[in-house]
Every structure is written in C-alpha cells, then in structure tokens.
Design an enzyme around this catalytic site. Structure first.
Site, PDB file in Angstrom:
ATOM      1  CB  ALA A 249      58.523  17.018  39.216  1.00 59.94           C
ATOM      2  CB  ALA A 250      55.634  21.574  37.886  1.00 60.82           C
ATOM      3  N   GLY A 251      58.429  21.399  36.923  1.00 64.34           N
ATOM      4  CA  GLY A 251      59.961  22.183  35.592  1.00 64.34           C
ATOM      5  C   GLY A 251      60.323  20.734  35.105  1.00 64.34           C
ATOM      6  CG  ASP A 252      61.788  17.254  37.328  1.00 66.26           C
ATOM      7  OD1 ASP A 252      63.445  18.864  36.059  1.00 66.26           O
ATOM      8  OD2 ASP A 252      62.173  16.848  37.808  1.00 66.26           O
TER       9      ASP A 252
END
Length: 308
Positions: A249-252
C-alpha cells in the site's frame, strides 16, 4: 457531494510474513498471519480520507463480516460511503500477500464482489461522480467500468487521475481521456514500451504518455522519488529514505495523499513531498490500511525532515 471520488476495489488482505518468497514447488513456513483491510481502491480512498480530503468512494463489497467491518472503517475515516454497494451473492474481494523479511511483497488477488462493480452499478452512482472535482481510479475492478467512469468524468470536465495498477495494457482511447497518470516503473514500461530505470528513461516514458494525450505524468521510481512531467517539462522530486518493513500500500498511500494535499493547495511540489512522507511512514508499518498515517503524523514527519 465530495470533491474527490475514488472508484476501485475492496479486498480482505490475508497476510503472511516469510523469510523469502517461495519458489515454484516450494513450501515455506511463515509467521504473523493476519487479515487486514486492503484493496487498491480502498487503500487510496482511506489514505485520502485519513489525510483530510473531502472524499466519496464508489465500490462493491460482499454481504459478509469483513465487508461490514470495512464499511464501518470507511465511515470512521470520514468518507462518504453512499457509493459503496453490497453484493448479495459474492464475498468481499480477497488478496493473498506474502511479505518478505527484506520488506518487499508478492500479491495474488481474487476480485469476487469487485468483479460485480459493473457499468450498470456505476450508472446508479452517476450523480456522485458528476459532482466531483477529481476522479481517482485503479485497475482492480472491471476495465469496462473503469473506461465508463473515465469517459463520463472526461465528458463532464471532472479531472481524471489514473493509477494504472496492477499493470496491464490499456486502449489508447482510454489513456487519451486521462489528465494525470501515476504509474510505477513496471506499469510505465508496459504502457509505453520504454524500460524505466532512472530519470532519463522516466523522462522518455513521460514524453510517450504526453504523445498519447495525457498532460501530467508522475512516474514513481521507488527510493529515487518520482519523475513529474507537465506538458513535457519534467523534473525528479526525491523521496525520503527509511527502513522499510512492508511496502504493501505504499503506492496507494502516495496517490491518496497526493490528492488530499492537492485539494488543500495547488502547489504540486509540496503535494508530492507530502505524499512522499505519507508513503515513507507507511512502509515502516505492517499491512495496507493499517499502515496509513494520519495528517498529524505526516506533518510531524515533514517537520523532522526539513532538508531531506
């Protein structure tokens, strides 16, 4: 109605910590099994809401306990959930996630109720979309629904932001209606045919996106930061270096944080830096939505990293 609308997936993430990813035919012993709320659409919506955006969410969940739990969580984070519908037959989407000790992850998903977020269901929520300033989408729901939403938003002057993940090829007609695209290196290469390994290759890929009709391009380059290009004028915006334990979820988080900050200010450099900080915090914590920070935490991080 909300200024930002996110259309996308909701998944129950089944997470297992492993020393390293299993090879074909190999069984590995893991630890720390847990079920946490996830899904790219939900992650981005939660990030935007938790970081202060005025946001509505269009999604589909199952008539099950995890779906009800996540729905309550969306409400607790302050988002408008009138666009989140319940499927009477399919369960909430599922993701199986291995998290290796070095921080990277490997993910398999089954769409379930996400696959029932059809153009017909979208049509029921048309007023929500048309009242927005910005629409944010990903690719974990049916592509014909994504295309219908983009076409509707584009025709009604709602800014379209596409995070083209998971990576897949897309029609040029769809891409031509996108205002801002936010791929990672893999996704950028798939869509442009240009391998992205550094700033110069990111610039070349951005030029290709511009030629397809997209005015703003933001290619995430991992620890190097992001390459941001507007109408062919680009630059590298560095990120923050932290010790990552889980990149899920880093990109999210980056996408949700970016749009939350842009809702408060039109300063793109400041918004990117804010999004970098939110993503940096998220990789130091386990899980998807469980790793997303609050606005106060991001502001404190930025205050303690003034020169990074």
């Amino acid at each position: 109605m909300s200024k930002l609308v996110v259309l996308g997936s909701v998944n129950a993430d089944h997470v297992l910590q492993v020393t390293d990813f299993p090879r074909p035919g190999e069984t590995v012993t893991g630890r720390g099994y847990r079920i946490v709320p996830g899904g790219k659409g939900a992650n981005q919506a939660v990030a935007a809401a938790r970081l202060g955006a005025d946001i509505g969410f269009i999604a589909r969940i199952g008539q099950d306990a995890i779906g009800a739990q996540m729905y309550a969580g969306f409400q607790a984070d302050g988002m408008d959930v009138q666009g989140v519908s319940v499927d009477p037959q399919l369960p909430t989407g599922i993701a199986i996630i291995y998290v290796a000790d070095h921080g990277e992850n490997s993910i398999g998903i089954s769409p379930e109720a996400n696959g029932a977020l059809t153009p017909e269901v979208l049509a029921q929520h048309k007023p929500i979309l048309l009242a927005a300033d910005t629409l944010l989408l990903q690719l974990e729901v049916p592509l014909d629904t994504v295309a219908a939403a983009i076409e509707l938003a584009h025709a009604n002057r709602v800014k379209v932001v596409l995070n083209p993940a998971p990576a897949r090829s897309l029609p040029v007609e769809l891409l031509a209606q996108v205002d801002l695209i936010t791929p990672n290196q893999t996704e950028a290469e798939l869509l442009t045919g240009i391998p992205v390994t550094d700033a110069p290759s990111a610039a070349a890929a951005a030029t290709k996106f511009h030629q397809l009709g997209i005015s703003e391009v933001m290619i995430t380059l991992g620890k190097a930061g992001v390459w941001y290009s507007q109408q062919g004028v680009g630059k590298l915006v560095p990120g923050f270096r932290v010790d990552a334990i889980d990149t899920t979820a880093a990109g999210d988080t980056f996408n949700g944080a970016l749009l939350a900050e842009l809702q408060r200010s039109e300063d793109m450099d400041a918004a990117i830096r804010f999004a970098h900080a939110a993503a940096a915090i998220s990789v130091t914590r386990p899980g998807a939505q469980t790793s997303i920070p609050t606005r106060r935490e991001v502001e404190e991080f930025l205050a303690s990293h003034p020169h990074d």
